[in-house]
Design a protein around this motif. Structure first.
Motif, PDB file in Angstrom:
ATOM      1  N   THR A 116      47.166  32.915 -35.359  1.00 12.95           N
ATOM      2  CA  THR A 116      46.763  31.670 -36.009  1.00 12.95           C
ATOM      3  C   THR A 116      46.162  31.856 -37.399  1.00 12.95           C
ATOM      4  OG1 THR A 116      44.591  31.736 -34.923  1.00 12.95           O
ATOM      5  CG2 THR A 116      46.364  30.555 -33.776  1.00 12.95           C
ATOM      6  N   LYS A 161      39.370  30.966 -37.368  1.00 11.13           N
ATOM      7  CA  LYS A 161      38.843  30.195 -36.246  1.00 11.13           C
ATOM      8  C   LYS A 161      39.121  30.931 -34.942  1.00 11.13           C
ATOM      9  CE  LYS A 161      38.879  25.758 -36.209  1.00 11.13           C
ATOM     10  NZ  LYS A 161      39.269  24.323 -36.141  1.00 11.13           N
ATOM     11  N   GLN A 194      41.330  26.336 -31.130  1.00  6.42           N
ATOM     12  CA  GLN A 194      41.718  25.044 -31.690  1.00  6.42           C
ATOM     13  C   GLN A 194      41.617  23.993 -30.596  1.00  6.42           C
ATOM     14  OE1 GLN A 194      42.660  23.923 -34.938  1.00  6.42           O
ATOM     15  NE2 GLN A 194      42.253  22.055 -33.777  1.00  6.42           N
ATOM     16  N   THR A 232      48.267  22.132 -36.651  1.00  2.00           N
ATOM     17  CA  THR A 232      47.144  22.108 -35.710  1.00  2.00           C
ATOM     18  C   THR A 232      47.635  22.206 -34.274  1.00  2.00           C
ATOM     19  OG1 THR A 232      45.898  20.723 -37.252  1.00  2.00           O
ATOM     20  CG2 THR A 232      45.095  20.831 -35.000  1.00  2.00           C
ATOM     21  N   LYS A 288      48.472  25.786 -33.411  1.00  8.46           N
ATOM     22  CA  LYS A 288      47.270  26.585 -33.157  1.00  8.46           C
ATOM     23  C   LYS A 288      46.645  26.228 -31.807  1.00  8.46           C
ATOM     24  CE  LYS A 288      46.205  27.419 -38.014  1.00  8.46           C
ATOM     25  NZ  LYS A 288      45.262  27.203 -39.142  1.00  8.46           N
ATOM     26  N   TYR A 289      46.728  24.960 -31.445  1.00  7.88           N
ATOM     27  CA  TYR A 289      46.230  24.542 -30.127  1.00  7.88           C
ATOM     28  C   TYR A 289      47.069  25.174 -29.017  1.00  7.88           C
ATOM     29  CZ  TYR A 289      45.369  21.515 -26.099  1.00  7.88           C
ATOM     30  OH  TYR A 289      45.090  21.045 -24.835  1.00  7.88           O
TER      31      TYR A 289
END
Length: 215
Positions: free
Chosen positions: A48, A97, A100, A110, A113-114
């Motif tokens: 990510t 991060k 996510q 997004t 990444k989730y």
């Protein structure tokens, strides 16, 4: 007999978790000193935040994975895991991060990444460098332990035994996995009929509220 029934219960809970996206892990792959599951942490960051990982690789060389894990552990020791599940980790100009959350609005990046989040369950996690205690189940998100669970069957031992274990045998002092605002967010004592939870362990002197969840 009681141990056999608890293993059956543990098997069923693990089976349910795996049916809902969890991967079963091994206690041997857990880093007791850092209180992390390094393989998942590094895998998530690589997938990510590839540019940040590349930048850190240039700084740390062959030791990059170990350096990242130590950096994350140090930051969590100071500010807690919840802070860094919500916010970026920064290291010499690199930012990344650790998870996510589910996006509220459609955003392909997004969502990717989730979808990359790694959910893992480890049975009988030997978590301590000070003793040989193990916890029945520990749940991880991208290598970060977020939930501990002690299981008891009502046929053999009441849920009170699991609660007592947390108070007498799962002492948080010196244990990053169990210390408040270090790693784990919540601790569950579970039987086939009852579920109890707390966000803070404090040994036998615990004065806070332990919540019962009706099932």
């Amino acid at each position: 007999m009681s141990q056999h029934k608890e293993i059956v219960f543990e098997n069923e809970v693990t089976k349910l978790l795996k049916a809902n996206g969890y991967i079963e892990g091994n206690s041997k792959n857990y880093n007791k000193e850092l209180a992390l599951y390094p393989d998942d942490l590094i895998s998530y960051i690589k997938n990510t935040s590839p540019k940040a990982y590349e930048k850190m690789s240039k700084m740390y060389g062959a030791d990059v994975d170990n350096a990242i894990c130590k950096r994350v552990a140090k930051q969590m020791d100071m500010h807690g895991s919840l802070h860094f599940l919500r916010n970026e980790v920064k290291d010499r100009g690199a930012k990344f991060k650790l998870c996510q959350f589910k996006p509220e609005l459609h955003n392909p990046d997004t969502q990717t990444k989730y979808d990359a989040n790694i959910l893992r369950v480890v049975r009988q996690l030997y978590y301590s460098t000070n003793n040989k205690n193990s916890i029945d189940l520990v749940l991880f998100l991208n290598g970060i332990p977020i939930v501990t669970i002690e299981l008891k069957t009502d046929f053999t031992q009441a849920v009170e035994v699991a609660k007592s274990q947390y108070k007498t045998d799962r002492l948080p002092k010196g244990e990053h996995l169990l210390e408040f605002k270090k790693r784990t967010l919540v601790h569950f004592a579970v039987s086939s009929d009852e579920v109890w939870m707390t966000t803070k362990l404090a040994g036998a002197n615990f004065k806070g509220q332990v919540m019962k969840i009706n099932v």
